[in-house]
Design an enzyme around this catalytic site. Structure first.
Site, PDB file in Angstrom:
ATOM      1  CD  GLU A  71      -2.990   2.747  -5.627  1.00  0.00           C
ATOM      2  OE1 GLU A  71      -4.034   2.142  -5.967  1.00  0.00           O
ATOM      3  OE2 GLU A  71      -2.092   2.207  -4.960  1.00  0.00           O
ATOM      4  NE  ARG A 118      -4.257  -1.429   0.098  1.00  0.00           N
ATOM      5  CZ  ARG A 118      -4.348  -2.482  -0.705  1.00  0.00           C
ATOM      6  NH1 ARG A 118      -3.358  -2.799  -1.505  1.00  0.00           N
ATOM      7  NH2 ARG A 118      -5.436  -3.222  -0.702  1.00  0.00           N
ATOM      8  CG  HIS A 139      -3.297  -1.106  -6.805  1.00  0.00           C
ATOM      9  ND1 HIS A 139      -3.756  -0.533  -5.656  1.00  0.00           N
ATOM     10  CD2 HIS A 139      -3.165  -2.418  -6.507  1.00  0.00           C
ATOM     11  CE1 HIS A 139      -3.894  -1.457  -4.709  1.00  0.00           C
ATOM     12  NE2 HIS A 139      -3.539  -2.612  -5.218  1.00  0.00           N
TER      13      HIS A 139
END
Lengths: 328, 327
Positions: B273, B244, B292
């Site tokens: 993000e 993360r 991601h």
């Protein structure tokens, strides 16, 4: 030993864009009297007799008949790198000159690049990086997907040292490993990496999710992968080339990629290198190309020079030669 | 269906950038009556009592106190992926709502991506690609070099399922593997991958050529890697983050990369993000960022959906829930 008493070794140049790297030249100078092409051409009469070896770095200097005829005391061409397709082995042999390469230094870094290309292509890493930094990106789409590497089927064409190291790495990803080779490997070697031999390349092509080319370039492997082979591959498959560009029929590859006959390609090598700037391979979004960096690491470049030095010294000292290459 | 209605399950939407995948809908509709947020808001009175579960796909729909108050018969929130840092577990528990995630199925894809990032960064793959296709390229320079992965030292911070799978892969590259974890793994597990335990993270940071973060985000691990930790790393080291964004003090990371305190970073995750388009991380040459995509494969996402379906069915039936997350 005075510099001039050390055996003379011809190189293209030191430094610049195509010359031997400075720190490698320093290594060579410990054992040899280095003579650049420029120095040789300026003083042929004196220099030609001193040269007992040529250190070929990034395929340079070019070894042609004229050069060989002008070096009466030449004993060995020490090549940096494992591929010798740029050398006319028969012609060189006819002058009584030996050729050596560096198979050990290249194996790990080249296997690593094969794995890097497979992973980058499967997971669309380059595209992903472009999205991550693009000024137009407002959000990351959740339906943006790649394909799995773990538990997929890898078909290795050419199971020499590099191919075997790729198999060792791929096994850790639980990949199913098929291989095609001139000769079958020993049972223990196969079992150690869980590799299954495909006597017929067609069987490998039909079953693989990833096909990786790790062969020498020879007249037999020239255009090994053409239209027929590409159409045998799965439409979801990826072709990875870490050998030589000429192992693939490039025009057939372009067509196959454009028509989605195969999913994608990842190439560390092309023909020529670099490709012309208007070449279709540069525009396809299902291709990644790297600039022939299979051995482009600080460590590998150093090890290749050391391996070449050891080979050259062995020839000059009349000792067993670690990696001699013979014409067919 | 006469007599027995399928359970009502709330989703955010179908398709588009954030929605449930179109090709998953068929399967889901065999088991559930899907209600989108839009449908719910248009017909709250009728639907609110019917909704027994929330299918939370990529953190949507957002579950807050207001929503929980208006869904009296909600039994379970099934969340996609392994991370649960976006959920207020105590809040959900206070409403008697159970939570599930999909912890194991993501592990191999995420480990694969960790390896992909390490290799791509070390061998300068993205830069190399740009050179190979650039209209300005006339030749490939001989002095353009990356660094070797094989034989280097990898320090894994967080040796859970994902961290261990990274270790399995790295071992095949003959990497020396160090790891730091809340607790030491069993001896056989360590031996199987040749991993050496570093009780103090400092020891790992000082010795590693690659530092890979594979930790959950919790209040304890927030900004785990800050200025101090980055300075302990070798100047030739690369930081890889597949966990993360908030595990890393991003400002400290930018400074460390600008001043070459560390060599490079490869990040599948950031905070937020995506990053704002003017963020310094987007401009640094020694950084690669992916959007991601740790678990972004067709197969894995399909299995995630199936696992979430199972968890919802169990939650509604009052049976033991596969992959339940406890507060």
């Amino acid at each position: 030993m005075a510099k001039e008493e050390l055996p003379g070794v011809l190189i293209l140049d030191i430094g610049g864009t195509q010359g031997v790297l400075e720190n490698l030249a320093a290594l060579l100078k410990k054992h040899f009297h280095l003579i650049t092409m420029k120095e040789f051409l300026e003083n042929k009469e004196e220099m030609s007799k001193k040269i007992q070896s040529v250190f070929v770095f990034e395929c340079r200097p070019t070894i042609d008949r004229e050069l060989l005829e002008s070096l009466p005391n030449l004993k060995v061409i020490g090549n940096s790198g494992v591929g010798v397709d740029h050398l006319d082995l028969k012609m060189i042999s006819s002058f009584g000159v030996k050729v050596t390469n560096t198979p050990h230094a290249v194996a790990d870094p080249t296997a690593d690049i094969g794995m890097a290309l497979m992973l980058a292509s499967a997971r669309r890493l380059v595209e992903g990086c472009q999205i991550a930094v693009s000024p137009d990106t407002k959000h990351f789409a959740v339906d943006w997907l790649g394909v799995e590497v773990t538990r997929a089927t890898l078909g290795i064409i050419g199971m020499g040292s590099i191919g075997y190291k790729v198999a060792q790495r791929a096994r850790a990803f639980n990949m199913r490993i098929l291989y095609h080779n001139r000769n079958r490997r020993r049972k223990e070697e196969e079992e150690a990496v869980g590799a299954h031999y495909c006597e017929k390349m067609e069987d490998l092509l039909q079953q693989s999710d990833f096909v990786m080319l790790i062969v020498n370039l020879t007249p037999e492997t020239h255009r090994l992968i053409g239209k027929k082979e590409l159409s045998l591959m799965k439409p979801t498959a990826t072709l990875i080339n870490i050998s030589r560009g000429a192992v693939i029929d490039q025009d057939a590859l372009v067509e196959a990629l454009q028509s989605k006959v195969i999913r994608a390609a990842a190439l560390d090598v092309t023909y020529p290198e670099p490709l012309p700037r208007d070449h279709p391979l540069l525009k396809l979004n299902n291709v990644i190309i790297t600039p022939h960096i299979g051995t482009a690491t600080v460590q590998a470049i150093h090890m290749m020079a050391e391996e070449a030095i050891a080979n050259i010294l062995a020839v000059l000292n009349g000792q067993p030669i670690p990696s001699e290459v013979f014409p067919k | 269906m006469e007599g027995q209605e399928l359970p009502y399950v709330l989703i955010d939407c179908i398709g588009g950038v954030h929605g449930v995948y179109e090709d998953h809908v068929g399967f889901l509709q065999k088991h559930f009556h899907l209600i989108t947020m839009k449908e719910y808001l248009e017909n709250k009175t009728l639907l609110s009592k019917k909704i027994r579960a929330i299918y939370m796909w990529y953190q949507k729909p957002v579950v807050n106190k207001e929503l929980l108050q208006s869904l009296p018969n909600l039994r379970i929130v099934a969340s996609s992926g392994v991370g649960i840092d976006h959920l207020d577990l105590n809040l959900l528990s206070s409403f008697g709502v159970k939570v599930s995630n999909t912890p194991f199925i993501v592990s191999t894809d995420t480990a694969d991506l960790g390896m992909a990032l390490m290799l791509a960064s070390s061998r300068r793959l993205v830069e190399g690609y740009e050179m190979a296709v650039s209209p300005d390229t006339e030749y490939f320079p001989a002095d353009w070099l990356g660094a070797e992965v094989s034989g280097a030292t990898l320090g894994i911070v967080g040796m859970g399922t994902i961290g261990y799978k990274v270790a399995e892969r790295a071992k095949a590259f003959e990497m020396k593997i160090l790891y730091h974890n809340r607790s030491q793994r069993k001896k056989e597990e360590e031996s199987a991958v040749g991993a050496v335990y570093c009780k103090k993270i400092d020891d790992l940071l000082q010795q590693s050529d690659f530092v890979l973060l594979a930790v959950n985000l919790t209040p304890q691990t927030h900004k785990l890697i800050g200025k101090r930790e980055l300075e302990l790393m070798k100047p030739t080291a690369t930081l890889i983050n597949i966990s993360r964004g908030l595990l890393v003090d991003q400002d400290a990371l930018v400074e460390a990369l600008q001043n070459k305190v560390i060599k490079a970073a490869a990040l599948d995750v950031t905070y937020p993000e995506p990053l704002p388009r003017d963020h310094p991380l987007l401009k640094l040459k020694n950084v690669i960022i992916t959007p991601h995509i740790g678990s972004a494969t067709k197969k894995t996402r399909r299995i995630m959906m199936e696992e979430m379906t199972e968890s919802i069915q169990a939650g509604i039936a009052g049976l033991p829930i596969p992959h339940e997350v406890l507060p």
